[in-house]
Enzyme design. Structure first.
Site, PDB file in Angstrom:
ATOM      1  N   PHE A   1       1.396   5.474   0.311  1.00  0.00           N
ATOM      2  CA  PHE A   1       0.933   6.532   1.254  1.00  0.00           C
ATOM      3  C   PHE A   1       1.452   7.881   0.741  1.00  0.00           C
ATOM      4  O   PHE A   1       2.782   7.743   0.394  1.00  0.00           O
ATOM      5  CB  PHE A   1       0.892   6.288   2.771  1.00  0.00           C
TER       6      PHE A   1
ATOM      7  N   THR B   1       0.652  -1.243  -0.056  1.00  0.00           N
ATOM      8  CA  THR B   1      -0.049  -0.110  -0.058  1.00  0.00           C
ATOM      9  C   THR B   1       0.849   1.163  -0.024  1.00  0.00           C
ATOM     10  O   THR B   1       1.978   1.225   0.518  1.00  0.00           O
ATOM     11  CB  THR B   1      -0.884   0.057   1.237  1.00  0.00           C
TER      12      THR B   1
END
Lengths: 357, 357
Positions: free
Chosen positions: A259, A257
């Site tokens: 960010f 993921t």
């Protein structure tokens, strides 16, 4: 004999510690001198931190793994910064999510992370300078808010000044230590999709798959209902005292993921950078191809290209584009100039160092 | 000119970082060698860590504060330990409480903290060796469970192997940035008591004071009800995005909470230790005085003496006694022998280093 040997090693460690101690303080003194030369200006420099971390990873002789030394130097820089004033970091709560992990990974533990009730609130607190930076998921997250993050970046004055990449592992979690009698599996829809094959292979067909708002929420539910399991990460397992029935059940082993870190500052080039922009385009055949021509012509490589329906009404679509290189690099300067000739809306969201840790 | 000066400082930092990097790896190699000499035995040594931390604080030349260098060395030791296997620490959840802070302060961030649903569960997970250590509040906490912690120690086989002291600051927190229209203040009863004078002086008499299960719970309620405020600490303020109407409102400025670290191991002496015991006594005039006589006779100073009604039924009262010194110190050995002559129930809960950080 082995007592004598132990003592030798401990004495050696004691001597090493004194050297480290003195070096840490010399380092802090230099950092403080730099702060004084800058005279109260911005003291956090993402480009400089990225260089320091890359360098210690490159030079690391081991046995400590590169990740460990990078984490330790992150903490050292975090403490040196906090000598002046600790940084405050907004993120979408609750605590114990991957986003908070990402924030601490990027800023170290001398920084203060502030869980906000919504991603809008997190942005607002940084725009008003009540807090220093915001960390928000933008790709492949199981914590929601990605679409909202993208929409906010269209209008927010905040600049991207860094990215954080977390490798995400999913586990099958349950209050009891057995697969028997599982009636239902909770998870974020994204996580259910990412573990689809594994679930097909390992769970009976009659087990319900229920998508909920986040994996943390799924873990909370599984902690309450003994005939249910959840798919979630390590932090949620720990938070809700669940047992791992199976580890790393994601179908794709390189599940990450991404960010973004946003703040009120421009970041200089480091040699390994990314630049993120938004451009608008009308919904016309060939419009996108025409738009992208300046990127190709100047040898700019894109690492991400994502379209979203525009919410502003003036345009049909907006495109989020990540490019390798810094907006100040010559070929990007030319590519951006070319883009501006082809569409009235080009917004540079930020140029920033590629993720190190 | 100032650019040139900046560069000089940055070059100096780069050189320092290489030295630190090499020293960290040498240190890790020695730690690994020690692990091999021990051949898979217990690698976490509270007595040794306490000595390392005291030493770097003593020798610290500044400008980094002693707390900062101790925190950094805690992280260094945490990473060196994790080279073998990261420690897992049980505590009474939820996350974001002072107890979790205490656990991370003591074990560093390479350790894994596991929030449990009850203090009983936290003890059980360590007794069964599913987790390595438990951290539990024992004095002046606003997070409950203190009584339960004491009761569990009467029967648990776990040994105390460390203590953590946190300075606790209370703040008046609210969703809105003004004192106007506050109808109610939520807090743990302990916190209401600790801020009694301040509340009398600064809030109208008609503001209700409502005691709830924990300060974290109080903050959660204040985040939902706009005409209410909460008394809680920094972590809860951050967790629930509340504003500080007033900081450090505790009447007593040296407000601390003490936590114990318990595990399955005995800890050797460091020169600055404490020993905790439980003794039982009948409810008879002069019984306590008679019981304590061996402590006085051997020059043992008590740092805590607390009675609780016994739950076992055999005795009327049990007493929790903390003493300066290590159970292996000559005067404590004699004092304990004297105690055992006077009562059938003397349990040594543990001898451990005094809190450093």
């Amino acid at each position: 004999m082995s007592e004598e040997l132990l003592k030798q090693h401990r004495d050696a460690i004691d001597n090493i510690d004194v050297e480290i101690l003195n070096l840490l303080n010399q380092r802090a003194q230099h950092a403080r001198d730099i702060g004084e030369i800058k005279g109260g200006g911005i003291i956090y420099r993402p480009e400089r931190e990225a260089q320091v971390l890359r360098r210690v990873k490159d030079l690391n002789p081991g046995p400590l793994p590169g990740e460990s030394v990078a984490r330790l130097f992150r903490e050292v820089m975090s403490e040196c910064l906090a000598l002046e004033k600790p940084l405050s970091i907004a993120y979408l709560g609750p605590e114990g999510t991957f986003t908070q992990l990402a924030a601490l990974k990027h800023f170290g533990h001398a920084a203060r992370t502030v869980a906000c009730g919504s991603i809008d609130e997190a942005f607002r607190l940084v725009e008003s300078r009540a807090l220093d930076y915001v960390v928000a998921p933008v790709e492949n997250s199981t914590e929601g808010a990605i679409g909202r993050t993208l929409d906010l970046m269209v209008s927010s004055p905040l600049k991207i000044c860094g990215e954080v990449v977390l490798r995400i592992h999913h586990h099958l979690l349950r209050k009891e230590g057995s697969m028997d009698g599982i009636r239902r599996v909770y998870a974020h829809a994204q996580a259910l999709a990412q573990c689809h094959e594994w679930l097909n292979k390992n769970l009976p067909a009659n087990v319900e798959r229920v998508s909920v708002a986040s994996n943390a929420e799924a873990a909370r539910l599984a902690a309450e209902e003994t005939d249910c399991a959840a798919i979630a990460g390590q932090a949620a397992a720990e938070r809700y005292c669940l047992l791992k029935l199976a580890e790393n059940i994601e179908d794709e082993p390189n599940n990450t993921t991404r960010f973004l870190v946003l703040g009120n500052q421009d970041v200089g080039p480091t040699g390994q950078d990314k630049t993120s922009i938004i451009v608008a385009a009308p919904n016309r055949p060939g419009a996108v191809h025409y738009l992208l021509e300046p990127l190709a012509a100047n040898g700019v490589s894109m690492t991400k290209f994502e379209s979203r329906p525009s919410r502003a009404g003036l345009w049909d679509y907006v495109f989020f584009i990540d490019m390798e290189g810094h907006a100040q690099d010559a070929h990007l300067v030319q590519a951006l100039a070319g883009l501006r000739e082809r569409t009235a809306f080009v917004k540079v969201l930020g140029a920033y160092p590629q993720a190190v840790l």
